[in-house]
Design a protein around this motif. Structure first.
Motif, PDB file in Angstrom:
ATOM      1  N   THR A  66       0.850  -1.191   0.000  1.00 66.91           N
ATOM      2  CA  THR A  66       0.000   0.000   0.000  1.00 66.91           C
ATOM      3  C   THR A  66       0.885   1.239   0.000  1.00 66.91           C
ATOM      4  OG1 THR A  66      -0.111   0.160   2.402  1.00 66.91           O
ATOM      5  CG2 THR A  66      -1.796  -1.197   1.318  1.00 66.91           C
ATOM      6  N   ASP A  78      -5.838   0.414  -1.374  1.00 68.20           N
ATOM      7  CA  ASP A  78      -5.865   1.840  -1.027  1.00 68.20           C
ATOM      8  C   ASP A  78      -6.184   2.743  -2.221  1.00 68.20           C
ATOM      9  OD1 ASP A  78      -3.410   1.320  -2.156  1.00 68.20           O
ATOM     10  OD2 ASP A  78      -2.242   2.386  -0.651  1.00 68.20           O
ATOM     11  N   HIS A  79      -6.758   2.158  -3.263  1.00 71.26           N
ATOM     12  CA  HIS A  79      -7.250   2.944  -4.398  1.00 71.26           C
ATOM     13  C   HIS A  79      -8.779   2.984  -4.399  1.00 71.26           C
ATOM     14  CE1 HIS A  79      -3.280   3.455  -5.968  1.00 71.26           C
ATOM     15  NE2 HIS A  79      -3.070   2.147  -5.874  1.00 71.26           N
ATOM     16  N   ARG A  82     -12.409   6.400  -0.208  1.00 68.60           N
ATOM     17  CA  ARG A  82     -11.947   6.605   1.161  1.00 68.60           C
ATOM     18  C   ARG A  82     -13.071   7.170   2.026  1.00 68.60           C
ATOM     19  NH1 ARG A  82      -6.731   9.410   3.605  1.00 68.60           N
ATOM     20  NH2 ARG A  82      -7.761  10.245   5.339  1.00 68.60           N
ATOM     21  N   ASN A 126      -5.626   3.765   8.838  1.00 68.78           N
ATOM     22  CA  ASN A 126      -5.569   3.931   7.391  1.00 68.78           C
ATOM     23  C   ASN A 126      -6.349   2.845   6.675  1.00 68.78           C
ATOM     24  OD1 ASN A 126      -3.857   3.219   4.683  1.00 68.78           O
ATOM     25  ND2 ASN A 126      -4.068   5.431   5.025  1.00 68.78           N
ATOM     26  N   ALA A 127      -6.171   1.594   7.073  1.00 68.16           N
ATOM     27  CA  ALA A 127      -6.868   0.476   6.418  1.00 68.16           C
ATOM     28  C   ALA A 127      -8.379   0.591   6.597  1.00 68.16           C
ATOM     29  CB  ALA A 127      -6.359  -0.853   6.969  1.00 68.16           C
ATOM     30  N   TYR A 130     -10.458   2.432   4.019  1.00 69.91           N
ATOM     31  CA  TYR A 130     -10.705   1.829   2.706  1.00 69.91           C
ATOM     32  C   TYR A 130     -11.523   0.545   2.776  1.00 69.91           C
ATOM     33  CZ  TYR A 130      -7.146   5.140   1.309  1.00 69.91           C
ATOM     34  OH  TYR A 130      -6.434   6.291   1.090  1.00 69.91           O
TER      35      TYR A 130
END
Length: 169
Positions: A66, A78-79, A82, A126-127, A130
């Protein structure tokens, strides 16, 4: 008697002069100390990334890097879209070492946490941004995104990369 006092005072001053000065926790460090720390973390991160990549080669499951410097078992993770700040999320996760030994018996869980307002591991927060509701992902996290140079002051030592099995509830 005066000689004894003089020698005692002189030895005290000489001992004091040879002790290195350490800043208190949270104290100010010199630029040189900061540079040494930054280089140490950069080198450690490079070593851990290489070790994690070697570990991945021995696995049946595929893992994908990522942008934040951890791996996940979901391609293009991670695309995705979000989640915005202040949106609520409930989640749980389990921590493992790279021998795949579970570190804590009980899962770590949070209910109705809000992005931007909860204190969590960088990779976990962060994860979660997504992840889809109900989804489970596995994260391979270098120590700099886990508990870093201090550990968790319990079962996780300093500079330990982790496997995190994360569920968005």
């Amino acid at each position: 008697m005066k000689k004894l006092v003089f020698i005692s005072v002189l030895s005290l001053f000489s001992c004091k002069r040879n002790n290195p000065v350490h800043p208190p926790v949270g104290g100010v460090l010199s630029q040189n100390d900061l540079d040494v720390s930054k280089n140490r973390m950069r080198n450690l991160n490079a070593i851990e990334r290489q070790q994690i990549q070697e570990w991945i080669k021995g696995q049946n499951e595929k893992f994908f890097p990522t942008q934040l410097n951890y791996w996940t078992n979901v391609e293009g993770f991670d695309h995705r879209e979000r989640r915005p700040d202040d949106s609520p999320i409930s989640y749980s996760y389990d921590l493992y070492d790279f021998d795949q030994t579970k570190i804590y018996d009980k899962s770590i869980s949070r209910a109705d946490a809000r992005f931007g307002h909860f204190d969590e591991l960088k990779a976990v927060e962060n994860a979660l941004r997504y992840m889809k509701n109900g989804e489970e992902v596995t994260l391979l996290v270098p120590s700099s995104l886990a508990y870093g140079t201090y550990g968790d002051q319990n079962k996780i030592d300093n500079d330990i990369p982790l496997i995190i099995k994360l569920k968005a509830l």
